[in-house]
Design an enzyme around this catalytic site. Structure first.
Site, short mmCIF file in Angstrom:
data_model
loop_
_atom_site.label_atom_id
_atom_site.label_comp_id
_atom_site.label_asym_id
_atom_site.label_seq_id
_atom_site.Cartn_x
_atom_site.Cartn_y
_atom_site.Cartn_z
N ASN A 58 0.82 -1.21 0.00
CA ASN A 58 0.00 0.00 0.00
C ASN A 58 0.85 1.26 0.00
O ASN A 58 1.87 1.34 0.66
CB ASN A 58 -0.93 0.03 1.22
CG ASN A 58 -2.20 -0.72 0.97
OD1 ASN A 58 -2.29 -1.44 -0.02
ND2 ASN A 58 -3.17 -0.58 1.83
N MET A 59 0.35 2.25 -0.74
CA MET A 59 0.92 3.59 -0.79
C MET A 59 1.53 4.01 0.55
O MET A 59 2.65 4.45 0.65
CB MET A 59 -0.25 4.50 -1.16
CG MET A 59 0.11 5.87 -1.59
SD MET A 59 0.90 5.90 -3.18
CE MET A 59 -0.48 5.95 -4.30
N LYS A 60 0.71 3.86 1.56
CA LYS A 60 1.04 4.31 2.91
C LYS A 60 2.24 3.56 3.51
O LYS A 60 3.01 4.13 4.27
CB LYS A 60 -0.20 4.09 3.77
CG LYS A 60 -0.05 4.50 5.18
CD LYS A 60 -0.56 5.91 5.36
CE LYS A 60 0.04 6.46 6.63
NZ LYS A 60 0.02 7.91 6.63
N GLY A 61 2.33 2.28 3.18
CA GLY A 61 3.41 1.48 3.75
C GLY A 61 3.23 1.21 5.22
O GLY A 61 2.10 1.19 5.71
#
Lengths: 523, 243
Positions: B125-128
């Site tokens: 995910n983008m967020k990591g």
């Protein structure tokens, strides 16, 4: 209750009004629809029990055969066919179930006299509702008898061995250690089964199957411990997934006390079709309401999938929507265990203050709800000592803001399913903290415009902005566009869409009718 | 040769902290049983510092033991995916531009009945996770996260469709060895389709080690504490090697 946060009452009322407006069109859709599992739940309440030799439940057999005989026939509801068959086969439910399990098709019989069918159905409904009401009265009686002996907040522990007989031992030990609530976590992927397995089970992955027999076994075991402890022990299971209403029906009949039941969890986190979920949650919540079952909503999931600080407003938004859907299903506030969680990054400066602010905000906005507070999980690592420290602060916030239901954090979260000693250490920690800060909630106020107060006001503002956006977009489109939990869910996508049923003009569901009457739902 | 022992407060004191449960009632007999048990594990000295009842027939112990066992630290070989420190997100992107010259395509999923997206989300995910951005954030990567409960067959079909360079398989639930069955089936399916060499196969999960993953036919396995940068570093280096 004195407000410590000085939240503007008109803004809170406005947020509720937004939730009302957002859910209204969804409710219109719900009222016009049923689903295969709503029909199966109704059949179960009417007595459909048992399974075919290869494990297909009788309720599924009836619904599947009605659909196979005529794809449109379910729009009249399944109950009329079942009760018709019951009348024509001599009125013995058990004998009828056995015949259905052996292959008998209820649609093979022509429909008899309508008045006779409805009279028989009314008799069955009265019998089932009396049983559920009896369960409710039994629970209330025990709570009264042992008043003041449960912890506050209620301490909630999970067992999950996969084997119901092993679960019973773990649950009894947990209750002896001080737990007030035992949840039997379900086996991985049960939420995606479009049927409820039958009978006692001894194999599961990461949990135990929710079956009616397993409910019964655990209920009996907890009642036994409760008598010894002179403390009522509540039993929890999960009315989520593709069989929400059926599991709620089983829970009502077997006297479960709490059920996980979120209006949108299945859509966002299990990719179940949105229309199906909305229809299913309504019927399941009517059953929970009538049975006096406290629901636990799943707001914690928003925080485990996104950043807990940035996305705090999604929790309040979801709580308001869950509350509104609950009210629409006849649920009083004291059964709405709205969820939230202690999931902020432990390295965040002042994180404790923010957690305190949000927990207190939930307390003040939902003063009559038994709020369900979830422990840190996302930032738990293999460092069990750090985990204990985080759980201690979580316990502090929970007591300091007077939460209702407290799911105990495990120091071995993210390592393994809890050892017996892990649960013991969790209960000990909670008891230590909760006794040590017992008077905090009544004694302590917050600085006006301080960190705590400002944070709560900020989250309320962000929640209102978000709800305004959802209202403008419309609920179904908002979900499709990924406004909730950053998950995009297409309207006709997801699991279970084919199980949605449009009610026909002759739709007949005597349980739905009776529940609406009993719960005072006028629509 | 560098000989080491556990360190309490003095070099080579061999002090070890233990806690465990015994299925017996709490009491003097239970504590003595615990002490003897610890000695039977080879500890030279044991002090049971705490005991408490867990239930009528179960008791909890905290104990300290002293061990004389040691290990030659120089002889130890770690089961880690990569001995090198991983590149950062920017370094990985730079590496791709310089050594590969096109976008690297990665497909990931939590397979089988496993419903836990936490692992694959942390990596993709983008967020990591924990201030390490996920692969979706990497400008030189195209990352497709298929989520949880994805059948192996579907994951492979998708990887073929988007012409993936690497497939990430996440397994969180390990009860009754489901992860081993799932991972084995994944590799067998790839082999049956003659596709094994087409993809870099990466396994991950809190109880997945590199050794286990390689034994089951994966190129690498990442366990607890791995981040997107570790996975990305391995994938791009391996890809550059393959080309």
């Amino acid at each position: 209750m004195n407000s410590k946060l000085n939240l503007p009452a008109d803004r809170v009322a406005y947020a509720r009004e937004l939730a009302e407006r957002i859910t209204a069109p969804v409710q219109d859709f719900i009222d016009g629809h049923s689903s295969v599992t709503v029909e199966r739940a109704t059949l179960r309440l009417a007595g459909a029990d048992g399974a075919s030799p290869d494990g297909v439940p009788v309720a599924n057999l009836v619904v599947d055969r009605i659909r196979a005989a005529d794809p449109a026939a379910l729009e009249d509801g399944a109950t009329v066919r079942y009760v018709n068959a019951l009348l024509k086969s001599g009125g013995d439910v058990r004998a009828l179930n056995d015949r259905i399990a052996a292959g008998f098709d209820v649609t093979s019989l022509p429909l008899g006299d309508r008045a006779a069918i409805e009279a028989k159905a009314d008799e069955i409904v009265a019998g089932t509702l009396a049983r559920i009401k009896g369960n409710r009265e039994f629970r209330e009686g025990k709570l009264e008898q042992w008043k003041g002996r449960n912890n506050s907040p209620l301490l909630y522990l999970i067992v999950a061995t996969g084997n119901i007989y092993e679960d019973v031992k773990q649950a009894a030990a947990a209750a002896e250690q001080g737990a007030d609530v035992i949840a039997v976590i379900r086996t991985t992927a049960q939420s995606l089964l479009d049927y409820v397995p039958y009978g006692a089970t001894t194999e599961g992955f990461g949990g135990t199957y929710a079956t009616q027999e397993n409910f019964r076994i655990m209920r009996a075991a907890l009642d036994e411990v409760a008598e010894k402890q002179r403390r009522y022990i509540r039993l929890t299971n999960y009315a989520s997934g593709l069989c929400m209403p059926e599991i709620a029906a089983m829970g009502a009949v077997e006297r479960l006390d709490m059920m996980l039941n979120d209006s949108m969890y299945g859509i966002l986190f299990r990719d179940i079709n949105m229309y199906r979920t909305f229809v299913d949650q309504m019927f399941s919540r009517m059953l929970n309401s009538y049975a006096g079952v406290i629901i636990n909503t799943g707001e914690d999931n928003y925080l485990t999938t996104s950043d807990a600080y940035e996305k705090a407003y999604t929790v309040l938004a979801s709580q308001l929507l869950n509350e509104r859907f609950g009210f629409r299903a006849g649920m009083p506030s004291n059964l709405l265990g709205l969820g939230h969680a202690f999931e902020m990054d432990p390295t965040l400066k002042n994180g404790f203050m923010y957690e305190l602010a949000e927990a207190q905000m939930a307390r003040e906005i939902f003063p009559d709800c038994p709020l369900k507070y979830m422990p840190p999980t996302k930032h738990m690592s293999g460092d069990i000592f750090k985990g204990t420290e985080m759980n201690t602060l979580f316990n502090f916030v929970s007591k300091a803001t007077n939460q209702g239901i407290h799911l105990l954090g495990m120091l071995t979260e993210a390592i393994h399913t809890p050892f017996m000693m892990d649960r013991y250490l969790a209960v000990e920690n909670a008891r230590y903290v909760m006794n040590y800060v017992d008077g905090f909630y009544d004694d302590v106020e917050f600085k006006k415009d301080g960190i705590v107060v400002s944070r709560a006001h900020q989250v309320l503002r962000e929640t209102i902005e978000f709800l305004e956006h959802v209202e403008k977009t419309g609920m179904f489109d908002a979900i499709e566009q990924g406004l909730f939990a950053e998950m995009k869910r297409p309207k006709d996508g997801g699991k279970g869409f084919e199980g949605l049923v449009k009610k026909g003009p002759a739709y007949y569901n005597p349980f739905e009718k009776a529940l609406k009457r009993e719960l005072g739902i006028v629509r | 040769m560098k000989v080491v022992r556990p360190y309490g407060d003095t070099m080579d004191d061999g002090k070890v902290q233990l806690s465990f449960t015994l299925p017996v009632p709490d009491g003097a007999k239970g504590r003595e049983a615990a002490r003897k048990l610890v000695l039977s594990w080879g500890f030279k000295d044991c002090e049971v510092v705490h005991s408490a009842p867990l239930a009528a027939e179960f008791s909890f112990y905290v104990a300290y033991g002293k061990t004389e066992s040691s290990i030659d630290y120089d002889s130890v070989v770690a089961d880690e995916a990569s001995a090198d420190a991983s590149m950062s997100m920017d370094e990985v992107n730079e590496y791709i531009r310089r050594n590969i010259g096109r976008k690297v395509v990665v497909v990931g999923a939590c397979t089988g009945f496993d419903a836990h997206t936490v692992g694959i989300d942390a990596i993709m995910n983008m967020k990591g996770y924990n201030h390490h951005f996920g692969l979706e954030r990497y400008p030189e990567m195209e990352a497709y996260n298929l989520g949880a409960q994805v059948p192996n067959e579907k994951l492979i079909d998708y990887a073929v469709k988007v012409n993936a360079d690497a497939i990430l398989v996440s397994q969180v639930v390990t009860q009754k060895d489901t992860h081993i069955h799932n991972m084995t089936e994944f590799i067998e399916l790839l082999e049956a389709k003659g596709l094994r060499d087409k993809f870099i196969c990466v396994a991950g999960g809190p109880r997945i080690g590199n050794k286990l993953a390689v034994e089951l036919g994966f190129d690498v396995g990442f366990g607890r504490g791995a981040y997107a940068d570790d996975v990305a570093t391995f994938v791009v280096k391996k890809l550059a090697e393959k080309n």
